[in-house]
Design an enzyme around this catalytic site. Structure first.
Site, PDB file in Angstrom:
ATOM      1  CB  ALA A 121     -28.589 168.170  36.002  1.00 34.36           C
ATOM      2  N   GLY A 122     -29.261 165.976  33.283  1.00 32.17           N
ATOM      3  CA  GLY A 122     -28.774 164.770  32.613  1.00 32.17           C
ATOM      4  C   GLY A 122     -28.490 165.046  31.146  1.00 32.17           C
ATOM      5  CG  PHE A 123     -27.145 162.571  27.073  1.00 27.44           C
ATOM      6  CD1 PHE A 123     -26.410 163.508  26.356  1.00 27.44           C
ATOM      7  CD2 PHE A 123     -27.646 161.456  26.386  1.00 27.44           C
ATOM      8  CE1 PHE A 123     -26.189 163.359  24.985  1.00 27.44           C
ATOM      9  CE2 PHE A 123     -27.423 161.296  25.034  1.00 27.44           C
ATOM     10  CZ  PHE A 123     -26.707 162.257  24.335  1.00 27.44           C
ATOM     11  N   GLY A 180     -32.046 165.623  29.145  1.00 31.48           N
ATOM     12  CA  GLY A 180     -32.741 166.722  29.835  1.00 31.48           C
ATOM     13  C   GLY A 180     -32.021 168.046  29.645  1.00 31.48           C
ATOM     14  CB  THR A 210     -36.111 153.790  26.437  1.00 34.20           C
ATOM     15  OG1 THR A 210     -35.324 152.910  25.656  1.00 34.20           O
ATOM     16  CG2 THR A 210     -36.708 152.945  27.562  1.00 34.20           C
ATOM     17  CG  ASP A 211     -35.475 151.959  21.257  1.00 25.86           C
ATOM     18  OD1 ASP A 211     -34.844 151.939  22.332  1.00 25.86           O
ATOM     19  OD2 ASP A 211     -34.904 151.912  20.148  1.00 25.86           O
ATOM     20  CD  GLU A 212     -32.496 150.124  26.242  1.00 19.65           C
ATOM     21  OE1 GLU A 212     -32.348 149.245  27.091  1.00 19.65           O
ATOM     22  OE2 GLU A 212     -31.694 151.058  26.068  1.00 19.65           O
ATOM     23  CE1 TYR A 234     -33.556 153.367  31.529  1.00 16.41           C
ATOM     24  CE2 TYR A 234     -33.255 152.073  29.527  1.00 16.41           C
ATOM     25  CZ  TYR A 234     -33.541 153.280  30.142  1.00 16.41           C
ATOM     26  OH  TYR A 234     -33.830 154.393  29.382  1.00 16.41           O
ATOM     27  CE  LYS A 236     -37.845 155.607  30.940  1.00 14.61           C
ATOM     28  NZ  LYS A 236     -37.870 156.979  31.509  1.00 14.61           N
TER      29      LYS A 236
HETATM   30  P1  NAD Z   1     -29.172 160.554  32.287  1.00 13.20           P
HETATM   31  O1  NAD Z   1     -28.830 159.405  33.182  1.00 13.20           O
HETATM   32  O2  NAD Z   1     -28.087 161.225  31.530  1.00 13.20           O
HETATM   33  O3  NAD Z   1     -29.909 161.684  33.131  1.00 13.20           O
HETATM   34  C1  NAD Z   1     -30.881 161.380  34.099  1.00 13.20           C
HETATM   35  C2  NAD Z   1     -30.991 162.589  35.022  1.00 13.20           C
HETATM   36  O4  NAD Z   1     -32.021 162.292  35.990  1.00 13.20           O
HETATM   37  C3  NAD Z   1     -29.717 162.888  35.794  1.00 13.20           C
HETATM   38  O5  NAD Z   1     -29.435 164.275  35.726  1.00 13.20           O
HETATM   39  C4  NAD Z   1     -30.041 162.471  37.232  1.00 13.20           C
HETATM   40  O6  NAD Z   1     -29.376 163.261  38.195  1.00 13.20           O
HETATM   41  C5  NAD Z   1     -31.549 162.689  37.269  1.00 13.20           C
HETATM   42  N1  NAD Z   1     -32.208 161.865  38.280  1.00 13.20           N
HETATM   43  C6  NAD Z   1     -32.004 160.541  38.525  1.00 13.20           C
HETATM   44  N2  NAD Z   1     -32.788 160.156  39.551  1.00 13.20           N
HETATM   45  C7  NAD Z   1     -33.503 161.243  39.940  1.00 13.20           C
HETATM   46  C8  NAD Z   1     -34.492 161.468  40.948  1.00 13.20           C
HETATM   47  N3  NAD Z   1     -34.888 160.484  41.767  1.00 13.20           N
HETATM   48  N4  NAD Z   1     -35.024 162.703  41.049  1.00 13.20           N
HETATM   49  C9  NAD Z   1     -34.612 163.710  40.237  1.00 13.20           C
HETATM   50  N5  NAD Z   1     -33.670 163.569  39.298  1.00 13.20           N
HETATM   51  C10 NAD Z   1     -33.128 162.336  39.143  1.00 13.20           C
HETATM   52  O7  NAD Z   1     -30.305 159.999  31.324  1.00 13.20           O
HETATM   53  P2  NAD Z   1     -30.647 160.435  29.831  1.00 13.20           P
HETATM   54  O8  NAD Z   1     -29.874 159.594  28.912  1.00 13.20           O
HETATM   55  O9  NAD Z   1     -30.575 161.905  29.730  1.00 13.20           O
HETATM   56  O10 NAD Z   1     -32.171 159.964  29.738  1.00 13.20           O
HETATM   57  C11 NAD Z   1     -33.230 160.859  30.064  1.00 13.20           C
HETATM   58  C12 NAD Z   1     -34.541 160.157  29.843  1.00 13.20           C
HETATM   59  O11 NAD Z   1     -34.665 159.741  28.498  1.00 13.20           O
HETATM   60  C13 NAD Z   1     -34.718 158.894  30.684  1.00 13.20           C
HETATM   61  O12 NAD Z   1     -36.049 158.835  31.132  1.00 13.20           O
HETATM   62  C14 NAD Z   1     -34.404 157.767  29.727  1.00 13.20           C
HETATM   63  O13 NAD Z   1     -35.101 156.596  30.083  1.00 13.20           O
HETATM   64  C15 NAD Z   1     -34.911 158.346  28.435  1.00 13.20           C
HETATM   65  N6  NAD Z   1     -34.242 157.853  27.218  1.00 13.20           N
HETATM   66  C16 NAD Z   1     -32.878 157.872  27.108  1.00 13.20           C
HETATM   67  C17 NAD Z   1     -32.270 157.447  25.922  1.00 13.20           C
HETATM   68  C18 NAD Z   1     -30.785 157.505  25.721  1.00 13.20           C
HETATM   69  O14 NAD Z   1     -30.297 157.033  24.696  1.00 13.20           O
HETATM   70  N7  NAD Z   1     -30.011 158.082  26.617  1.00 13.20           N
HETATM   71  C19 NAD Z   1     -33.069 156.994  24.871  1.00 13.20           C
HETATM   72  C20 NAD Z   1     -34.458 156.992  25.027  1.00 13.20           C
HETATM   73  C21 NAD Z   1     -35.027 157.433  26.203  1.00 13.20           C
END
Ligand code: NAD
Length: 351
Positions: A9-11, A13, A133-135, A158, A162
């Site tokens: 339900a995240g960005f 995902g 992440t690349d971070e 953060y 990760k």
């Molecule tokens: P986001 O914050 O938009 O979404 C995270 C989702 O995880 C949310 O829907 C939240 O409700 C859910 N969540 C949080 N804690 C939880 C828990 N304990 N149990 C179940 N669900 C839980 O994040 P995003 O930007 O979609 O990132 C997704 C993944 O990709 C992360 O692992 C992040 O580290 C990685 N990532 C993100 C980016 C970026 O630019 N956004 C870049 C590289 C990697």
């Protein structure tokens, strides 16, 4: 093919779920705790699709995750659930340690027990894709790119959590033989991005005539990837990535934060000329502590080994994104209410 996606339900995902259900016709179980960052409104296009189902659960909950795996019988797990906002990790790291470290540990343990229960053929084809992440690599100077062998050197709570989760995922492959693959990606942007993050925050603030806060002088550099390109890369890595390997994902698209914000202002001037020039709203604010100077990804391994290439370039991707936010206030407006008044979330994130 049945795919269990955490953080669906995240960005990112939700982009993965939409890609798997709409394009690949896979059966998808999305598991999400629905924290402030998760919303089922990102799933409207697949909500009534029989290939999609949702379960509200915490990745730290052993009973719920074990049950979900044994009921759904996934061929793949794509683990994205995380606390993801760098600014929030600086003032409240506990949730990050719990979800990113302990949650990943729980996912790996539940997956290991489930995987051990499979017959030998299913065991061989099963994959656990850990999304990161690349971070984790820390900061680059003016030159160079992160490769898969760049040593880990995280700067923020953060990225430290990760990094810890990546190490756990690697250890579960080496120690227990769980078929784990890891991906490390640069900054994503695109539709359904939570409004506290840099690009949506700038678009929405510009729409509302509010200031556009930029950390320091805005000289920090990030590599930007359109989220749908990332979703396709993740599908490919889960399908054809080699077990035990890491794949870097990036757009070969480095931008200074200030240039991203100026580009958004130019597009806003085009789409909403009556409120321009929007660049007058830019305001440089005190820099974030531990703010990494530059991230840039070398995605050669993914490009050569799995023939992946980003389709969207930054010009087309950012234009699509600005238009999407202009046309989809129904999606972001209720989410913006969730953090209204909080000090955090009003500043742009590097993540
Ligand atoms: P986001 O914050 O938009 O979404 C995270 C989702 O995880 C949310 O829907 C939240 O409700 C859910 N969540 C949080 N804690 C939880 C828990 N304990 N149990 C179940 N669900 C839980 O994040 P995003 O930007 O979609 O990132 C997704 C993944 O990709 C992360 O692992 C992040 O580290 C990685 N990532 C993100 C980016 C970026 O630019 N956004 C870049 C590289 C990697």
């Amino acid at each position: 093919m049945r795919v269990l996606v955490t953080g669906g339900a995240g960005f990112i995902g939700s982009a993965v779920v939409r890609h798997l259900v709409n394009d690949k016709r896979f059966d998808v179980l999305s598991i999400d705790k629905l924290t402030y960052a998760g919303t089922l409104t990102s799933m409207v296009s697949v909500n009534d699709n029989p290939l999609y189902r949702f379960e509200n659960a915490d990745v730290c909950d052993k009973t719920a995750i074990t049950q979900a795996m044994s009921d759904f019988r996934p061929d793949r797990i794509m683990h994205l659930a995380a606390e993801s906002h760098v600014d929030r990790s600086i003032t409240g790291a506990k949730d990050f340690v719990e979800t990113n470290v302990l949650g990943t540990f729980n996912m790996l343990e539940c997956a290991r027990a489930y995987w051990q229960s499979l017959d030998s053929r299913a065991k061989e084809t099963f994959r656990f894709l850990h999304i990161s992440t690349d971070e984790v690599y820390g900061s680059l100077g003016k030159e160079g790119l992160f490769t898969e062998s760049t040593p880990y050197d995280p700067s923020s709570p953060y990225s430290a959590t990760k990094a810890a989760s990546d190490h756990l995922a690697k250890a579960w492959e080496r120690t227990y033989g769980l078929p784990v693959v890891i991906s490390n990606c640069s900054n994503n942007y695109g539709p359904f991005h939570f409004p506290e993050k840099l690009i949506p925050l700038m678009i929405i603030n510009a729409m509302e005539g509010k200031s556009l806060p930029v950390y320091g002088s805005g000289s920090n550099i990030r590599d930007w990837l359109f989220v749908e390109d990332h979703a396709k890369a993740l599908d490919l890595i889960a399908e054809r990535g080699r077990v035990g390997e890491t794949y870097n994902v990036g757009g070969r698209n480095e931008q200074r934060n200030i240039d991203v914000v100026n580009r958004i202002c130019t597009l806003m001037d085009e789409f909403r000329p009556e409120h321009g020039p929007h660049s007058r709203l830019i305001k440089c604010v005190e820099d974030r502590p531990g703010h990494d100077a530059r991230y840039a990804i070398d995605a050669t391994k993914l490009e050569q080994e799995l023939c992946w290439k980003a389709v969207e370039n930054f010009d087309t991707g950012i234009e699509k994104t600005v238009k999407w936010y202009l046309e989809n206030e129904w999606w972001w407006s209720p989410l913006r209410q969730r953090y209204k008044g909080e000090r955090l979330g009003l500043l742009p994130s590097g993540a």
